[in-house]
Every structure is written in C-alpha cells, then in structure tokens.
Design an enzyme around this catalytic site. Structure first.
Site, PDB file in Angstrom:
ATOM      1  N   GLY A 161       0.743  -1.117   0.055  1.00  0.00           N
ATOM      2  CA  GLY A 161       0.126  -0.083   0.215  1.00  0.00           C
ATOM      3  C   GLY A 161       0.651   1.242   0.056  1.00  0.00           C
ATOM      4  CG  ASN A 168      -5.589  -8.840   0.852  1.00  0.00           C
ATOM      5  OD1 ASN A 168      -5.386  -7.792   0.768  1.00  0.00           O
ATOM      6  ND2 ASN A 168      -6.829  -9.209   1.261  1.00  0.00           N
ATOM      7  N   GLY A 184      -4.012  -2.078  -2.291  1.00  0.00           N
ATOM      8  CA  GLY A 184      -2.544  -1.871  -2.653  1.00  0.00           C
ATOM      9  C   GLY A 184      -2.422  -2.219  -4.171  1.00  0.00           C
ATOM     10  CE1 TYR A 237      -8.834   2.696   8.503  1.00  0.00           C
ATOM     11  CE2 TYR A 237      -9.292   4.748   9.638  1.00  0.00           C
ATOM     12  CZ  TYR A 237      -8.425   3.952   9.115  1.00  0.00           C
ATOM     13  OH  TYR A 237      -7.213   4.257   9.105  1.00  0.00           O
TER      14      TYR A 237
HETATM   15  P1  NAD Z   1      -3.448   1.431   1.449  1.00  0.00           P
HETATM   16  O1  NAD Z   1      -4.881   1.355   1.233  1.00  0.00           O
HETATM   17  O2  NAD Z   1      -2.598   2.233   0.430  1.00  0.00           O
HETATM   18  O3  NAD Z   1      -2.598   0.356   2.052  1.00  0.00           O
HETATM   19  C1  NAD Z   1      -3.326  -0.539   2.675  1.00  0.00           C
HETATM   20  C2  NAD Z   1      -2.775  -2.098   2.330  1.00  0.00           C
HETATM   21  O4  NAD Z   1      -3.159  -2.999   3.218  1.00  0.00           O
HETATM   22  C3  NAD Z   1      -3.175  -2.575   0.982  1.00  0.00           C
HETATM   23  O5  NAD Z   1      -1.572  -2.631   0.174  1.00  0.00           O
HETATM   24  C4  NAD Z   1      -4.092  -3.526   0.910  1.00  0.00           C
HETATM   25  O6  NAD Z   1      -3.939  -4.245  -0.090  1.00  0.00           O
HETATM   26  C5  NAD Z   1      -3.665  -4.107   2.340  1.00  0.00           C
HETATM   27  N1  NAD Z   1      -4.625  -5.070   2.767  1.00  0.00           N
HETATM   28  C6  NAD Z   1      -5.889  -4.607   3.231  1.00  0.00           C
HETATM   29  N2  NAD Z   1      -6.511  -5.642   3.721  1.00  0.00           N
HETATM   30  C7  NAD Z   1      -5.691  -6.561   3.697  1.00  0.00           C
HETATM   31  C8  NAD Z   1      -5.695  -8.164   4.424  1.00  0.00           C
HETATM   32  N3  NAD Z   1      -6.749  -8.774   4.828  1.00  0.00           N
HETATM   33  N4  NAD Z   1      -4.530  -8.901   4.230  1.00  0.00           N
HETATM   34  C9  NAD Z   1      -3.434  -8.351   3.482  1.00  0.00           C
HETATM   35  N5  NAD Z   1      -3.208  -7.068   3.019  1.00  0.00           N
HETATM   36  C10 NAD Z   1      -4.269  -6.392   3.205  1.00  0.00           C
HETATM   37  O7  NAD Z   1      -3.436   2.544   2.933  1.00  0.00           O
HETATM   38  P2  NAD Z   1      -2.304   3.371   3.535  1.00  0.00           P
HETATM   39  O8  NAD Z   1      -2.763   4.776   3.535  1.00  0.00           O
HETATM   40  O9  NAD Z   1      -0.950   3.179   3.252  1.00  0.00           O
HETATM   41  O10 NAD Z   1      -2.567   3.190   4.972  1.00  0.00           O
HETATM   42  C11 NAD Z   1      -1.927   1.870   5.526  1.00  0.00           C
HETATM   43  C12 NAD Z   1      -2.353   1.806   7.119  1.00  0.00           C
HETATM   44  O11 NAD Z   1      -2.029   3.183   7.702  1.00  0.00           O
HETATM   45  C13 NAD Z   1      -3.555   1.401   7.364  1.00  0.00           C
HETATM   46  O12 NAD Z   1      -3.613   0.505   8.385  1.00  0.00           O
HETATM   47  C14 NAD Z   1      -4.424   2.709   7.733  1.00  0.00           C
HETATM   48  O13 NAD Z   1      -5.348   2.412   8.570  1.00  0.00           O
HETATM   49  C15 NAD Z   1      -3.275   3.553   8.455  1.00  0.00           C
HETATM   50  N6  NAD Z   1      -3.202   4.949   8.496  1.00  0.00           N
HETATM   51  C16 NAD Z   1      -3.068   5.452   7.051  1.00  0.00           C
HETATM   52  C17 NAD Z   1      -3.433   6.835   7.098  1.00  0.00           C
HETATM   53  C18 NAD Z   1      -3.096   7.793   5.980  1.00  0.00           C
HETATM   54  O14 NAD Z   1      -3.187   9.082   6.094  1.00  0.00           O
HETATM   55  N7  NAD Z   1      -2.455   7.214   4.815  1.00  0.00           N
HETATM   56  C19 NAD Z   1      -3.896   7.413   8.563  1.00  0.00           C
HETATM   57  C20 NAD Z   1      -4.132   6.845   9.501  1.00  0.00           C
HETATM   58  C21 NAD Z   1      -3.980   5.533   9.389  1.00  0.00           C
END
Ligand code: NAD
Ligand code: UDP
Length: 317
Positions: free
Chosen positions: A13, A35, A39, A148
């Site tokens: 991701g 998965n 991503g 969430y």
């Molecule tokens: P993103 O959607 O780009 O990345 C999330 C990744 O998790 C993806 O690659 C997705 O394929 C993978 N994923 C989801 N469900 C899965 C599963 N069951 N098994 C395996 N992989 C799985 O999002 P991001 O912005 O990179 O966020 C990453 C993390 O950071 C998340 O946990 C999110 O809650 C946290 N977060 C992000 C932000 C932000 O501003 N970007 C803010 C707060 C928290």
C-alpha cells in the site's frame, strides 16, 4: 551481526511500500504480506529482484505463516481511505480484528516487536482540541465510519492485551492524515482528489461548507516518526502528524493556487460523522522520540503535485 528481519503487512500500500523502502535501505530483510485489496504491486515492483525483499500474497485475516526468524512486525494492512472502507466494511472490520489477532500471534510466536498502524480516527469527531493521546475519543460505533474507527480501537485494545498478558513488546502509532507519492489518484481522499481535479481543470468538490479542519503530514515525516517509535521502548500510543491545521476550503484554495489551475470550488453534501476538527498534539512524540514534522504544507503539496502531474501524464500516454 546477522541482519534484522521485518514483516510488513499491507506493505504494497501507500505507507507500507515507503516502509519497505526504508527498511531495505537500512539493510534489513523485508517480508511484505499483502492481499492487494487496496494496494498495488507497482508500489513495490522496484524491490523485486532484491534478495533481501520477499513478497507474500496473503490475506492476513487468515493464519499468517512466515518461515525463519522475525525481529519486527509492522501491521499496516487495512483499507484506509473513507471511500475504500465504506465500500469494504466487512473486510475493514476483519483486518482490524482477525488480521491484528493473526499479526500479534505471529509476533508472540517469533518473539518480535509489534507495531500497530492506528489512526487519528480513534478520536472520532473530537470534542477535545487538539487531540492528545490521553483523549479517549468520540466515536459513533454504528455510523458508516464506525467500521474503520472501531476496528482500529479494537486493534489497539488487542495490542495492549497481548502486551499485558503475553508480554509482547508492542508499539501503537496514531497516524494523522498523511500524503505523498504512491497515493492512488482515485482513492477519494481530499488531497489526491483535489489535486487531480485541479490538474484537470475540473471543479474541486468540497464537502459541507469546508469549515472542517485537517492537519496534513508529508509521507517522509510520517515514516521517520514510525521508525523512531519502532526503535524506542514506548508502549503507550504516540500521535504522529503535522500540527499545522487548515480548513478544507482553504486547503482546496491552496491546491488551486499551487497548481495554477482555473478550477472553481463547488460544495457537496458532508458525509455522515465527518470529523469537524483534527489536529495532533505531538508533545509526546517531541519529548520521547525527538520527532517533529519538517515538511511544510506548501513544500509537501508542491512535491505531491509534481508526482500526480507525472502520473496523470503517464495515464494519458
Ligand atoms: P493503503 O490502502 O494504500 O494500504 C493498505 C494495504 O493493506 C493495501 O496494500 C491493502 O492491499 C492491504 N490490505 C488490506 N486488507 C488486507 C488483508 N486482509 N490482508 C493483507 N493485506 C491487506 O492505505 P495506507 O494509506 O497506506 O494505510 C496503511 C495503514 O496506515 C492502514 O492500516 C491505515 O489504517 C493506516 N493509516 C493511514 C493513514 C493515512 O493518512 N494514509 C492515516 C491513519 C492511519
Ligand atoms: N473531502 C472533501 N472533498 C473530497 C474528499 C474529501 O471536501 O472530494 C473532505 C472530507 O469530507 C473531510 C476532509 O476532506 O472533511 C478530509 O477527507 P479525507 O477523505 O482526505 O480524510 P478523513 O480525514 O476524512 O479520513
């Protein structure tokens, strides 16, 4: 000394892929488990062929098997953008609960340090401002965003239970809105949406009257904060975010100004339970990690605009 090995769930991701880069550059072995629900392999394609990097396509809500020693686990798997988690409510709840359980089980088995990617959303629509880690939050458990927010709150509780009852060495980072290269242009979050609208000279869609605030953090600052927290011994949650706060209307105007676009702002309905304010109190990160953000909003936005402009040009080729 044998080099350290780290497992990053959600490593394909946006944030996860930057973390893969950071730890590969540090000389660690990196196992990325994803998965590909939200991503993209393109985020990590440059790492294929590096013998320190391994990719496992796997849904972490099922038993996670990683052979060999593991020193650290970063649990980042979860849809993160509101339109993703509203479209994928059950998957979001499952990865926050069952997925966190499996990742913690792996940490216990391997005697590894575990870090949970939590979020400013645990504060919900806050009635305390700015938000410090002591604040317990104001979350609607049955609203659309609850899938969430409550998944992350449960994940924090489970992490603390594994710490208290199984002595797992744990960390919790509460991430505030973070942006930068590798965000999907169409992920629906305000920043990529406004930039792509501005670059296409389309109207910028501000929800509500735009008076709600957010505090945007550039990805390199966020990754540095997460790295420092992992390497610390702080078990309590730590906010990582840029405290400079802006209304969404002013933010949209700033995007128009910096892109030099002719776009106008139009107003759309405010989504249910959209938080009215959000600003991190980062005293804990400053004091305990010596961390504070370095990239100003203007500087970060210019880098993001450069990246999204290039992505859009590639799409039209
Ligand atoms: P993103 O959607 O780009 O990345 C999330 C990744 O998790 C993806 O690659 C997705 O394929 C993978 N994923 C989801 N469900 C899965 C599963 N069951 N098994 C395996 N992989 C799985 O999002 P991001 O912005 O990179 O966020 C990453 C993390 O950071 C998340 O946990 C999110 O809650 C946290 N977060 C992000 C932000 C932000 O501003 N970007 C803010 C707060 C928290
Ligand atoms: N927002 C907006 N227009 C959009 C997308 C989002 O006005 O096209 C608003 C959204 O309602 C929220 C803020 O921008 O108030 C930040 O939204 P985002 O989805 O980036 O993240 P959130 O902080 O809500 O998780």
């Amino acid at each position: 000394m044998k080099s350290k090995r780290i497992v990053i769930t959600g490593g394909a991701g946006f944030l996860g892929s930057h973390l893969c880069d950071r730890f590969i550059n540090d000389g660690m072995g990196v196992v990325c488990v994803d998965n590909l629900l939200t991503g993209n392999l393109e985020n990590i394609s440059h790492l294929f062929g590096n013998d320190k990097f391994h990719f496992i396509k796997h849904d972490v809500t099922n038993y996670v098997f990683v052979p060999g020693k593991v020193d650290y686990i970063l649990h980042f798997a979860s849809p993160a953008s509101p339109i993703d988690y509203l479209k994928l409510p059950i998957q979001t709840l499952k990865v926050g609960s069952l997925g966190t359980h499996k990742a913690l089980g792996l940490a216990k088995e391997k005697n590894a340090t575990f870090l949970l990617a939590s979020t400013s959303e645990v504060y919900g629509d806050p009635d305390v401002h700015p938000q410090s880690e002591e604040y317990w939050g104001n979350v609607n458990p049955i609203g659309p965003r609850g899938v969430y927010d409550e998944a992350k709150r449960f994940a924090e509780a489970l992490t603390m239970a594994y710490h208290r009852y199984h002595n797992v060495d744990t960390r919790i980072v509460r991430i505030f809105n973070t942006y930068g290269p590798r965000m999907r242009l169409d992920d629906g979050r305000a920043l990529p949406t406004f930039i792509s609208q501005a670059l296409n000279n389309e109207d910028l869609t501000v929800f509500g009257d735009g008076s709600q605030t957010r505090s945007f953090t550039y990805v390199s600052d966020q990754i540095e904060g997460i790295y420092r927290l992992l390497m610390s011994n702080i078990v309590e949650p730590v906010n990582i975010g840029n405290p400079s706060e802006i209304t969404i209307k002013d933010f949209a105007e700033e995007v128009i100004r910096l892109t030099g676009s002719n776009s106008k702002i139009i107003y759309k309905e405010l989504p249910v339970d959209d938080p009215k304010v959000r600003q991190p109190d980062v005293s804990r990160a400053k004091e305990l990690l010596g961390w504070e953000s370095k990239i100003s909003l203007e500087e970060g936005l210019n880098m993001a605009i450069y990246y999204f402009r290039k992505s859009l040009q590639e799409l039209t080729l």
